[in-house]
Design a protein around this motif. Structure first.
Motif, PDB file in Angstrom:
ATOM      1  N   ASN A   3       0.824  -1.204   0.000  1.00  0.00           N
ATOM      2  CA  ASN A   3       0.000   0.000   0.000  1.00  0.00           C
ATOM      3  C   ASN A   3       0.855   1.249   0.000  1.00  0.00           C
ATOM      4  O   ASN A   3       2.061   1.203   0.264  1.00  0.00           O
ATOM      5  N   HIS A   4       0.205   2.352  -0.325  1.00  0.00           N
ATOM      6  CA  HIS A   4       0.859   3.653  -0.414  1.00  0.00           C
ATOM      7  C   HIS A   4       0.211   4.652   0.541  1.00  0.00           C
ATOM      8  O   HIS A   4       0.269   5.856   0.315  1.00  0.00           O
ATOM      9  N   VAL A   5      -0.383   4.140   1.601  1.00  0.00           N
ATOM     10  CA  VAL A   5      -1.096   4.999   2.546  1.00  0.00           C
ATOM     11  C   VAL A   5      -0.136   5.997   3.192  1.00  0.00           C
ATOM     12  O   VAL A   5      -0.443   7.186   3.296  1.00  0.00           O
ATOM     13  N   ARG A   6       1.027   5.537   3.620  1.00  0.00           N
ATOM     14  CA  ARG A   6       1.981   6.445   4.274  1.00  0.00           C
ATOM     15  C   ARG A   6       2.364   7.598   3.340  1.00  0.00           C
ATOM     16  O   ARG A   6       2.414   8.756   3.767  1.00  0.00           O
ATOM     17  N   THR A  29      -4.550   1.291  14.002  1.00  0.00           N
ATOM     18  CA  THR A  29      -5.012   0.679  12.752  1.00  0.00           C
ATOM     19  C   THR A  29      -4.270   1.274  11.567  1.00  0.00           C
ATOM     20  O   THR A  29      -3.803   0.541  10.686  1.00  0.00           O
ATOM     21  N   ILE A  30      -4.128   2.590  11.539  1.00  0.00           N
ATOM     22  CA  ILE A  30      -3.384   3.242  10.458  1.00  0.00           C
ATOM     23  C   ILE A  30      -1.941   2.776  10.460  1.00  0.00           C
ATOM     24  O   ILE A  30      -1.362   2.450   9.416  1.00  0.00           O
ATOM     25  N   ASN A  31      -1.340   2.692  11.637  1.00  0.00           N
ATOM     26  CA  ASN A  31       0.037   2.229  11.754  1.00  0.00           C
ATOM     27  C   ASN A  31       0.173   0.809  11.207  1.00  0.00           C
ATOM     28  O   ASN A  31       1.107   0.518  10.448  1.00  0.00           O
ATOM     29  N   SER A  32      -0.750  -0.068  11.552  1.00  0.00           N
ATOM     30  CA  SER A  32      -0.697  -1.457  11.087  1.00  0.00           C
ATOM     31  C   SER A  32      -0.872  -1.559   9.576  1.00  0.00           C
ATOM     32  O   SER A  32      -0.216  -2.378   8.927  1.00  0.00           O
ATOM     33  N   ILE A  33      -1.730  -0.724   9.015  1.00  0.00           N
ATOM     34  CA  ILE A  33      -1.912  -0.713   7.557  1.00  0.00           C
ATOM     35  C   ILE A  33      -0.620  -0.249   6.896  1.00  0.00           C
ATOM     36  O   ILE A  33      -0.131  -0.876   5.953  1.00  0.00           O
ATOM     37  N   GLU A  34      -0.058   0.842   7.384  1.00  0.00           N
ATOM     38  CA  GLU A  34       1.160   1.379   6.774  1.00  0.00           C
ATOM     39  C   GLU A  34       2.332   0.406   6.868  1.00  0.00           C
ATOM     40  O   GLU A  34       3.168   0.359   5.968  1.00  0.00           O
ATOM     41  N   ARG A  35       2.389  -0.378   7.925  1.00  0.00           N
ATOM     42  CA  ARG A  35       3.467  -1.351   8.099  1.00  0.00           C
ATOM     43  C   ARG A  35       3.158  -2.675   7.403  1.00  0.00           C
ATOM     44  O   ARG A  35       3.916  -3.633   7.496  1.00  0.00           O
TER      45      ARG A  35
END
Length: 66
Positions: A3-6, A29-35
């Motif tokens: 993903n490119h969320v970060r 949750t955002i941290n887990s998605i970004e990682r």
């Protein structure tokens, strides 16, 4: 899933907490998605894409190794 969320978040000059509040999830949750430790639900992926005014495909891509 990659993903490119970060990248989108930092380009928007937002903290993880800011983005979490905008899409109604926790900062963790955002941290887990970004990682790339957590794949978001379809609903959350759509909320993130809507927030950044982009396509879900711009934020997420399938990892060929899966």
């Amino acid at each position: 899933m990659k993903n490119h969320v970060r990248e989108y978040r930092t380009d928007a000059d937002m903290s993880q907490a800011d983005l979490a509040a905008a899409v109604d999830v926790s900062r963790q949750t955002i941290n887990s998605i970004e990682r790339e430790r957590y794949d978001p639900s379809l609903e959350l992926a759509l909320k993130l894409a809507d927030h950044f005014d982009c396509l879900v495909e711009d934020l997420f891509e399938l990892d060929d190794t899966d």
